[in-house]
Design a protein around this motif. Sequence first.
Motif, PDB file in Angstrom:
ATOM      1  N   ASN A   1       2.577  14.773 -13.642  1.00 29.57           N
ATOM      2  CA  ASN A   1       1.502  15.400 -14.425  1.00 29.57           C
ATOM      3  C   ASN A   1       1.340  16.871 -14.042  1.00 29.57           C
ATOM      4  OD1 ASN A   1       0.889  13.029 -15.812  1.00 29.57           O
ATOM      5  ND2 ASN A   1      -0.571  12.359 -14.252  1.00 29.57           N
ATOM      6  N   PHE A   2       1.452  17.144 -12.748  1.00 26.63           N
ATOM      7  CA  PHE A   2       1.338  18.509 -12.255  1.00 26.63           C
ATOM      8  C   PHE A   2       2.468  19.366 -12.810  1.00 26.63           C
ATOM      9  CE2 PHE A   2       2.239  21.741  -8.965  1.00 26.63           C
ATOM     10  CZ  PHE A   2       1.016  22.371  -8.910  1.00 26.63           C
ATOM     11  N   MET A   3       3.679  18.822 -12.813  1.00 26.67           N
ATOM     12  CA  MET A   3       4.830  19.550 -13.330  1.00 26.67           C
ATOM     13  C   MET A   3       4.670  19.875 -14.811  1.00 26.67           C
ATOM     14  SD  MET A   3       7.945  17.513 -11.403  1.00 26.67           S
ATOM     15  CE  MET A   3       9.223  18.352 -12.337  1.00 26.67           C
TER      16      MET A   3
ATOM     17  N   THR B   1       1.734   6.650  -6.807  1.00 31.76           N
ATOM     18  CA  THR B   1       0.634   7.526  -7.221  1.00 31.76           C
ATOM     19  C   THR B   1       1.012   8.993  -7.052  1.00 31.76           C
ATOM     20  OG1 THR B   1      -1.000   5.862  -6.616  1.00 31.76           O
ATOM     21  CG2 THR B   1      -1.766   8.120  -6.824  1.00 31.76           C
ATOM     22  N   ALA B   2       1.642   9.325  -5.919  1.00 35.21           N
ATOM     23  CA  ALA B   2       2.041  10.707  -5.658  1.00 35.21           C
ATOM     24  C   ALA B   2       3.067  11.168  -6.687  1.00 35.21           C
ATOM     25  CB  ALA B   2       2.619  10.825  -4.245  1.00 35.21           C
TER      26      ALA B   2
ATOM     27  N   TYR C   1       4.167  17.990   0.930  1.00 34.71           N
ATOM     28  CA  TYR C   1       2.724  17.950   0.674  1.00 34.71           C
ATOM     29  C   TYR C   1       2.316  16.864  -0.310  1.00 34.71           C
ATOM     30  CZ  TYR C   1       3.134  22.565   2.813  1.00 34.71           C
ATOM     31  OH  TYR C   1       3.418  23.594   3.669  1.00 34.71           O
ATOM     32  N   ALA C   2       3.061  15.765  -0.355  1.00 32.97           N
ATOM     33  CA  ALA C   2       2.755  14.684  -1.299  1.00 32.97           C
ATOM     34  C   ALA C   2       1.364  14.104  -1.073  1.00 32.97           C
ATOM     35  CB  ALA C   2       3.802  13.582  -1.201  1.00 32.97           C
TER      36      ALA C   2
ATOM     37  N   ASP D   1       0.832  -1.203   0.000  1.00 36.41           N
ATOM     38  CA  ASP D   1       0.000   0.000   0.000  1.00 36.41           C
ATOM     39  C   ASP D   1       0.867   1.255   0.000  1.00 36.41           C
ATOM     40  OD1 ASP D   1      -2.227  -1.547  -0.022  1.00 36.41           O
ATOM     41  OD2 ASP D   1      -2.645  -1.367   2.126  1.00 36.41           O
ATOM     42  N   SER D   2       1.931   1.235   0.822  1.00 36.65           N
ATOM     43  CA  SER D   2       2.815   2.391   0.910  1.00 36.65           C
ATOM     44  C   SER D   2       3.513   2.639  -0.422  1.00 36.65           C
ATOM     45  CB  SER D   2       3.865   2.152   2.008  1.00 36.65           C
ATOM     46  OG  SER D   2       4.794   3.215   2.048  1.00 36.65           O
TER      47      SER D   2
END
Length: 204
Positions: A26-28, A19-20, A65-66, A12-13
């Motif tokens: 994508n944000f970048m 995912t982060a 803030y991941a 899970d980790s």
Amino acid sequence: MDLAPKQSDVADSSALKSTAESRLKNFMKEVTGRALVMMESATQSQHGIATDLVQEAFISLHKSYADKSTEEWYPLFYTILNNKLQDWRRKEARRAQPFSFFRKVTLDDEDLELNDVIDESTPNPFDFIDRAVTADEIKAAISQLPARQQQAFMLRAWEGFDTHTTAEIMNCSEGSVKTHYHRAIQGLRTSLAHLNPNMGGSSE
């Protein structure tokens, strides 16, 4: 008692980390271009410095803030970027004036707020000038504005943040944002007026 992490917890980790990182990539891709334009204007076209500031802001965002949503990243990223820009400007000011540590470094002299300044909720950088003026000409004019006016204009008109969010990012009052934005428009109209004789120099 078995203190070893369960296999499912490790999986899970790992999935959350993946995912982060995917979201950050994508944000970048989405914001890097606009952020670089903003920083290049703020650093007088020093591309290397601008790139470093943007990259450092992305690193800090991911480190601290991941776990935040992508929507929350937008104001957080620009707040971090603004802080790094202000740190860079202070260092540059002290480097230019070696004894400036004996007094407060003033980065801007336009902190007086104007009363009754109208600040539109959804500004567009082309709304106040003729469409014939190109984006490159606007960016060149923006680079000549004082730093705080640049920030207010770019955050409001190019990024589309509202006055409240822009004030939080710039760490100032909403009145100051309106003042900086208002003066930025005045300055841009004046500096771009020669490109279009019909363009007025007033912001009213």
